[in-house]
Design a protein around this motif. Structure first.
Motif, PDB file in Angstrom:
ATOM      1  N   LEU A  41       0.832  -1.197   0.000  1.00 27.74           N
ATOM      2  CA  LEU A  41       0.000   0.000   0.000  1.00 27.74           C
ATOM      3  C   LEU A  41       0.869   1.250   0.000  1.00 27.74           C
ATOM      4  CD1 LEU A  41      -2.824   1.231   0.126  1.00 27.74           C
ATOM      5  CD2 LEU A  41      -2.687   1.117   2.634  1.00 27.74           C
ATOM      6  N   VAL A  45       0.822   4.284  -2.743  1.00 27.31           N
ATOM      7  CA  VAL A  45       0.545   5.667  -2.359  1.00 27.31           C
ATOM      8  C   VAL A  45       1.713   6.591  -2.685  1.00 27.31           C
ATOM      9  CG1 VAL A  45       0.154   7.187  -0.378  1.00 27.31           C
ATOM     10  CG2 VAL A  45      -1.105   5.038  -0.577  1.00 27.31           C
ATOM     11  N   LEU A  72      -4.555   3.933   4.982  1.00 31.43           N
ATOM     12  CA  LEU A  72      -4.712   4.793   3.808  1.00 31.43           C
ATOM     13  C   LEU A  72      -5.268   6.150   4.210  1.00 31.43           C
ATOM     14  CD1 LEU A  72      -4.696   5.256   0.753  1.00 31.43           C
ATOM     15  CD2 LEU A  72      -6.980   4.249   0.669  1.00 31.43           C
ATOM     16  N   TRP A  75      -2.620   8.354   5.095  1.00 29.24           N
ATOM     17  CA  TRP A  75      -1.684   8.677   4.019  1.00 29.24           C
ATOM     18  C   TRP A  75      -2.332   9.409   2.837  1.00 29.24           C
ATOM     19  CZ3 TRP A  75       0.854   3.135   3.537  1.00 29.24           C
ATOM     20  CH2 TRP A  75       1.637   2.894   4.679  1.00 29.24           C
ATOM     21  N   VAL A  76      -3.599   9.784   2.951  1.00 32.74           N
ATOM     22  CA  VAL A  76      -4.315  10.302   1.777  1.00 32.74           C
ATOM     23  C   VAL A  76      -3.647  11.515   1.140  1.00 32.74           C
ATOM     24  CG1 VAL A  76      -6.612   9.402   2.271  1.00 32.74           C
ATOM     25  CG2 VAL A  76      -5.867  11.539   3.354  1.00 32.74           C
TER      26      VAL A  76
END
Length: 312
Positions: A41, A45, A72, A75-76
């Protein structure tokens, strides 16, 4: 960039996804969230390197991996400019921090279903789709197809129109020169549980023409033993509601039924006298026993009971 396609409407969601793929002009990477780890992931990202190529990554139902969805959400704001991340979710819990963070950072593309009350909009859409595929449908056929595609929704007492089911039916019908009602019934059979309930309701209201049509539909697409079992089970529910006391909500709780079903059964029960309930219940028991002993075909039992309801 993050896109969130959110909603139960599979057809609309797939249309939005195709549009995004066409706009990006990139080969999409469909990643199985079941095999996803925090490290992979992070690669998605943050990007692999300064020389990484542009990517279009699609993650379906990441919410099934709650820990990764939470990660997530943290980390957006770190998504690489070379990466377009598309999240496809049927439903998200709006109360969570993850939902709020992702919705704030992403471009949300709603995929809400058409509801039963949107019958007119669904018919208009279906006519347009049929014309595009070269399928000629009469107004009655369009109305019938939309009715057949009504399914239960996530929300209680609400039903939606399955556009994906309709789109697949149009695709199947596109190979025919002429579309008959029988062809529609073959590619778009109604949900058997709903059909059996409609059969019970129409027979109760003595709408014999509709009863005969529903019986023909069931005979084309359903196992007779299952159809008879469902019919007898629904009659048993109606009788249970008829003898219960209280509101439909309290009856639903007492009998372990959905409130919507309890309310509908309560309305139908008012059409019968106590004597009729007893007589028809004895008939149902005799027919059920006779079918199990192979004294007659199950379809005969269905026909005999339904017509007994209508002719009471």
């Amino acid at each position: 960039m993050i896109y969130l396609i959110l909603g139960e409407n599979t057809y609309k969601a797939e249309q939005e996804l195709r549009r995004l793929i066409a706009t990006a002009s990139l080969e999409p990477e469909h990643i199985d969230v079941g095999t996803l780890s925090a490290n992979t992931l992070a690669d998605i990202v943050r990007g692999g390197s300064l020389f990484s190529e542009k990517r279009l990554v699609i993650l379906r139902q990441l919410s099934e991996q709650k820990a990764l969805l939470d990660t997530l959400a943290e980390w957006v704001h770190e998504v690489s400019t070379d990466t377009t991340l598309v999240l496809r979710e049927t439903k998200l819990d709006k109360r969570t921090k993850a939902y709020k963070a992702i919705v704030k950072a992403a471009k949300v593309l709603p995929a809400e279903p058409l509801l039963e009350r949107d019958h007119g909009l669904a018919e208009e859409w279906l006519r347009k789709l049929a014309r595009e595929r070269g399928v000629k449908l009469s107004p009655t056929q369009v109305q019938n197809m939309v009715q057949r595609a009504i399914v239960a929704s996530e929300k209680p007492s609400t039903r939606s129109i399955d556009q994906m089911q309709l789109a697949q039916a149009i695709k199947a019908l596109s190979v025919l020169d002429t579309v008959s009602d029988g062809a529609i019934a073959t590619v778009l059979p109604p949900a058997v549980h709903d059909t059996v309930f409609d059969l019970l309701e129409m027979a109760t209201r003595r709408e014999t023409k509709r009863v005969d049509g529903l019986l023909e539909d069931l005979a084309r697409s359903e196992d007779p033993h299952r159809a008879m079992a469902l019919l007898m089970g629904q009659w048993a529910q109606l009788v249970s509601v008829a003898v219960a006391e209280g509101s439909s909500a309290s009856i639903a709780t007492e009998l372990g039924m959905h409130p919507y079903v309890a309310k509908k059964m309560q309305q139908l029960a008012t059409e019968f006298t106590q004597q009729q309930l007893r007589t028809l219940t004895r008939l149902a028991a005799n027919l059920d026993a006779g079918a199990k002993l192979s004294q007659f075909a199950p379809w005969d039992g269905v026909h005999r009971f339904v017509h007994a309801l209508a002719m009471r």
